[in-house]
Motif scaffolding. Sequence first.
Motif, PDB file in Angstrom:
ATOM      1  N   ARG A  66       0.861  -1.188   0.000  1.00 52.76           N
ATOM      2  CA  ARG A  66       0.000   0.000   0.000  1.00 52.76           C
ATOM      3  C   ARG A  66       0.900   1.243   0.000  1.00 52.76           C
ATOM      4  NH1 ARG A  66      -3.150  -1.645   5.344  1.00 52.76           N
ATOM      5  NH2 ARG A  66      -0.938  -1.856   5.936  1.00 52.76           N
ATOM      6  N   ILE A  67       0.725   2.087  -1.032  1.00 48.64           N
ATOM      7  CA  ILE A  67       1.676   3.176  -1.271  1.00 48.64           C
ATOM      8  C   ILE A  67       1.010   4.533  -1.127  1.00 48.64           C
ATOM      9  CG2 ILE A  67       3.380   4.122  -2.873  1.00 48.64           C
ATOM     10  CD1 ILE A  67       3.438   1.495  -4.326  1.00 48.64           C
ATOM     11  N   GLY A  68       1.756   5.457  -0.512  1.00 49.79           N
ATOM     12  CA  GLY A  68       1.386   6.859  -0.507  1.00 49.79           C
ATOM     13  C   GLY A  68       2.431   7.657  -1.258  1.00 49.79           C
ATOM     14  N   PHE A  69       2.012   8.482  -2.191  1.00 51.60           N
ATOM     15  CA  PHE A  69       2.922   9.273  -3.023  1.00 51.60           C
ATOM     16  C   PHE A  69       2.945  10.719  -2.548  1.00 51.60           C
ATOM     17  CE2 PHE A  69       1.996   5.705  -5.759  1.00 51.60           C
ATOM     18  CZ  PHE A  69       3.192   5.471  -6.418  1.00 51.60           C
ATOM     19  N   ILE A  70       4.145  11.254  -2.343  1.00 50.35           N
ATOM     20  CA  ILE A  70       4.314  12.666  -2.000  1.00 50.35           C
ATOM     21  C   ILE A  70       5.130  13.319  -3.111  1.00 50.35           C
ATOM     22  CG2 ILE A  70       5.124  14.324  -0.309  1.00 50.35           C
ATOM     23  CD1 ILE A  70       5.129  12.131   1.777  1.00 50.35           C
ATOM     24  N   GLY A  71       4.560  14.331  -3.744  1.00 48.17           N
ATOM     25  CA  GLY A  71       5.250  15.042  -4.813  1.00 48.17           C
ATOM     26  C   GLY A  71       4.769  14.576  -6.172  1.00 48.17           C
ATOM     27  N   SER A  84       0.756   1.608 -11.096  1.00 50.87           N
ATOM     28  CA  SER A  84      -0.603   1.138 -11.365  1.00 50.87           C
ATOM     29  C   SER A  84      -0.616  -0.101 -12.253  1.00 50.87           C
ATOM     30  CB  SER A  84      -1.427   2.255 -12.011  1.00 50.87           C
ATOM     31  OG  SER A  84      -1.005   2.514 -13.349  1.00 50.87           O
ATOM     32  N   HIS A  85       0.515  -0.382 -12.903  1.00 44.76           N
ATOM     33  CA  HIS A  85       0.613  -1.572 -13.761  1.00 44.76           C
ATOM     34  C   HIS A  85       1.096  -2.805 -13.003  1.00 44.76           C
ATOM     35  CE1 HIS A  85      -0.080   0.292 -17.722  1.00 44.76           C
ATOM     36  NE2 HIS A  85       0.523   1.357 -17.220  1.00 44.76           N
ATOM     37  N   ILE A  86       1.482  -2.659 -11.751  1.00 50.92           N
ATOM     38  CA  ILE A  86       2.054  -3.764 -10.988  1.00 50.92           C
ATOM     39  C   ILE A  86       0.985  -4.363 -10.095  1.00 50.92           C
ATOM     40  CG2 ILE A  86       3.864  -4.443  -9.362  1.00 50.92           C
ATOM     41  CD1 ILE A  86       5.486  -2.043 -10.319  1.00 50.92           C
ATOM     42  N   ALA A  87       0.800  -5.685 -10.180  1.00 48.70           N
ATOM     43  CA  ALA A  87      -0.199  -6.366  -9.361  1.00 48.70           C
ATOM     44  C   ALA A  87       0.201  -6.301  -7.894  1.00 48.70           C
ATOM     45  CB  ALA A  87      -0.341  -7.812  -9.816  1.00 48.70           C
ATOM     46  N   ASN A  88      -0.801  -6.423  -7.015  1.00 45.64           N
ATOM     47  CA  ASN A  88      -0.582  -6.403  -5.567  1.00 45.64           C
ATOM     48  C   ASN A  88      -0.027  -5.067  -5.088  1.00 45.64           C
ATOM     49  OD1 ASN A  88      -0.152  -9.469  -6.451  1.00 45.64           O
ATOM     50  ND2 ASN A  88      -1.040  -9.403  -4.386  1.00 45.64           N
ATOM     51  N   VAL A  89      -0.339  -4.014  -5.813  1.00 46.36           N
ATOM     52  CA  VAL A  89      -0.042  -2.641  -5.394  1.00 46.36           C
ATOM     53  C   VAL A  89      -1.371  -1.925  -5.190  1.00 46.36           C
ATOM     54  CG1 VAL A  89       0.746  -0.391  -6.222  1.00 46.36           C
ATOM     55  CG2 VAL A  89       2.246  -2.370  -6.385  1.00 46.36           C
ATOM     56  N   ASP A  90      -1.492  -1.220  -4.082  1.00 42.19           N
ATOM     57  CA  ASP A  90      -2.677  -0.424  -3.804  1.00 42.19           C
ATOM     58  C   ASP A  90      -2.233   1.031  -3.592  1.00 42.19           C
ATOM     59  OD1 ASP A  90      -5.096   0.616  -3.083  1.00 42.19           O
ATOM     60  OD2 ASP A  90      -5.365  -0.619  -1.281  1.00 42.19           O
ATOM     61  N   ILE A  91      -2.572   1.887  -4.531  1.00 41.80           N
ATOM     62  CA  ILE A  91      -2.223   3.305  -4.427  1.00 41.80           C
ATOM     63  C   ILE A  91      -3.246   3.958  -3.507  1.00 41.80           C
ATOM     64  CG2 ILE A  91      -1.915   5.464  -5.699  1.00 41.80           C
ATOM     65  CD1 ILE A  91      -1.147   3.732  -8.140  1.00 41.80           C
ATOM     66  N   LYS A  92      -2.843   4.176  -2.261  1.00 43.74           N
ATOM     67  CA  LYS A  92      -3.761   4.626  -1.225  1.00 43.74           C
ATOM     68  C   LYS A  92      -3.921   6.142  -1.171  1.00 43.74           C
ATOM     69  CE  LYS A  92      -5.472   2.336   1.432  1.00 43.74           C
ATOM     70  NZ  LYS A  92      -6.743   1.586   1.422  1.00 43.74           N
ATOM     71  N   THR A  93      -2.834   6.873  -1.429  1.00 44.14           N
ATOM     72  CA  THR A  93      -2.885   8.322  -1.246  1.00 44.14           C
ATOM     73  C   THR A  93      -2.026   9.041  -2.272  1.00 44.14           C
ATOM     74  OG1 THR A  93      -1.063   8.264   0.343  1.00 44.14           O
ATOM     75  CG2 THR A  93      -3.291   8.157   1.252  1.00 44.14           C
ATOM     76  N   LEU A  94      -2.433  10.278  -2.578  1.00 46.55           N
ATOM     77  CA  LEU A  94      -1.681  11.181  -3.437  1.00 46.55           C
ATOM     78  C   LEU A  94      -1.533  12.508  -2.702  1.00 46.55           C
ATOM     79  CD1 LEU A  94      -3.603  10.624  -6.810  1.00 46.55           C
ATOM     80  CD2 LEU A  94      -1.447   9.535  -6.118  1.00 46.55           C
ATOM     81  N   CYS A  95      -0.338  13.087  -2.763  1.00 47.64           N
ATOM     82  CA  CYS A  95      -0.106  14.335  -2.048  1.00 47.64           C
ATOM     83  C   CYS A  95       0.789  15.263  -2.857  1.00 47.64           C
ATOM     84  CB  CYS A  95       0.540  14.064  -0.690  1.00 47.64           C
ATOM     85  SG  CYS A  95       0.938  15.555   0.250  1.00 47.64           S
ATOM     86  N   ASP A  96       0.383  16.509  -2.944  1.00 44.49           N
ATOM     87  CA  ASP A  96       1.214  17.565  -3.507  1.00 44.49           C
ATOM     88  C   ASP A  96       0.732  18.884  -2.934  1.00 44.49           C
ATOM     89  OD1 ASP A  96       3.266  17.875  -6.057  1.00 44.49           O
ATOM     90  OD2 ASP A  96       2.053  19.680  -5.752  1.00 44.49           O
ATOM     91  N   LEU A  97       1.634  19.831  -2.813  1.00 45.05           N
ATOM     92  CA  LEU A  97       1.262  21.154  -2.315  1.00 45.05           C
ATOM     93  C   LEU A  97       0.190  21.786  -3.184  1.00 45.05           C
ATOM     94  CD1 LEU A  97       1.886  23.479  -0.309  1.00 45.05           C
ATOM     95  CD2 LEU A  97       3.652  24.249  -1.912  1.00 45.05           C
TER      96      LEU A  97
END
Length: 475
Positions: A66-71, A84-97
Amino acid sequence: MSTNRREFLKRTGLAGLSVAGAGLVSGCATSNNPSNLDQIRVASQKQHRQQFNMSGYAAPKLDTVRIGFIGLGMRGPGAVSRMSHIANVDIKTLCDLRPEQVEAVQQKLAGSSHQPATYSGSEEAWKALCEREDIDLVYIATPWHLHTPMAVYAMEQGKHVAVEVPAATTLEECWQLVETSERTRKHCMMLENCCYDFFELLTLNMARQGFFGDIVHGEGAYIHNLVDLNFSKDGYQDMWRLKENTRNGNLYPTHGLGPICQVMNINRGDQMDYLVSVSSNDFTMEDTARELAAKDSFYNQFATNSYRGNMNTTTIRTKKGRTIMVQHDVSSPRPYSRIHLVSGTKATARKWPSPARIATSHEGWVSAEELKALEEKYTPEITRKLGNMAKQIGGHGGMDFLMDWRLIDILRNGLPLDQDVYDAALWSAVAPLSEWSVANRSTSIDVPDFTSGAWEGNTPVDISLRGGGTTTVKA
């Protein structure tokens, strides 16, 4: 340090972090700041007692990461797309100013299985992301000066970290990363994508199988004309990368350095001992700033700066007597190059200028047919398995995707990182060390041992897929 950054650190609680103390607060070291140069010298001599050896450490397996992206500026959106193309990945959060950046990436995920929560509009938004309990990995793609504060805070919150290059801009920050990773036993991987480019993986596999004999010398570089981009109002937010170029040294060493360090088993059987660094004058950037300022008053703020020299050359000697040359030039009209030269007692390889070549004697490079045969023999398993797919999904020709897939497969299968926190710290440390050497007439300076002597027994990087390779890819 700017008032904005000081207040930012105060509000987020990072100003009080004591592992490296004043180093985090002092910001970027500059050759015209004696106090920062003194800090570099002191930090280069630091003795550290290892709390836990993160080299070879295998964290508990994660079935789904489970991944959170900053920037979400230059690098973040591409990373989100690749993951998003990799199985067993869950994009949980996105963050940018900037809310618009978050919205744009969120729209690209519409219709997918990923429904991330979003954080934006505040300099503290990323902190709330790190505090969530449903995130395993924080992926950081922000301006350089934020890398260490964010990585340290994420590890303190129990998260593994993947952080863009360089992982740190000061030696104090390098020590922070090491000490935090050891104490929390959370991975801190610098996203050095060039270690996963195809010729670099090929030569690493060749080195592992003894093709080069004893490695004697290596060369790497970051030669990439970025003048137009650095001065563009539509490039890096708030012109942050242009501002970094007031530091005079080898500011971006890791693209060329990382693959050579892996070939030489640096941190895993050998270690850097000391380095010397020399910079040319600046023949480009100050003139460009003045020319732009004459036409646009916006650039007046940059017209009186002193910029780094066009070319920096840094030479490193290792404990076992090998040498490494690393160059950095982002302001000359030269063709792109990372050099990637591996020189051993039995053979030599060089990637740039293209085409990539290999020699087994002083008489010249092998023929195209012989090179093809060598590539067939020594292409590593990860390239055979995912090379074509990586090229289709993309990211600097596919190496970005190989890097991301490998990280997820490692976390899912409980394997050691190819690039651990000691690599992140050491490769990043070359920048401030080179600044000190340049400012002191190319005097040598010791390179800190971030492994605290463990390099002598650490196991070399294993790029085989033993114990892994189970993560699948979605079209």
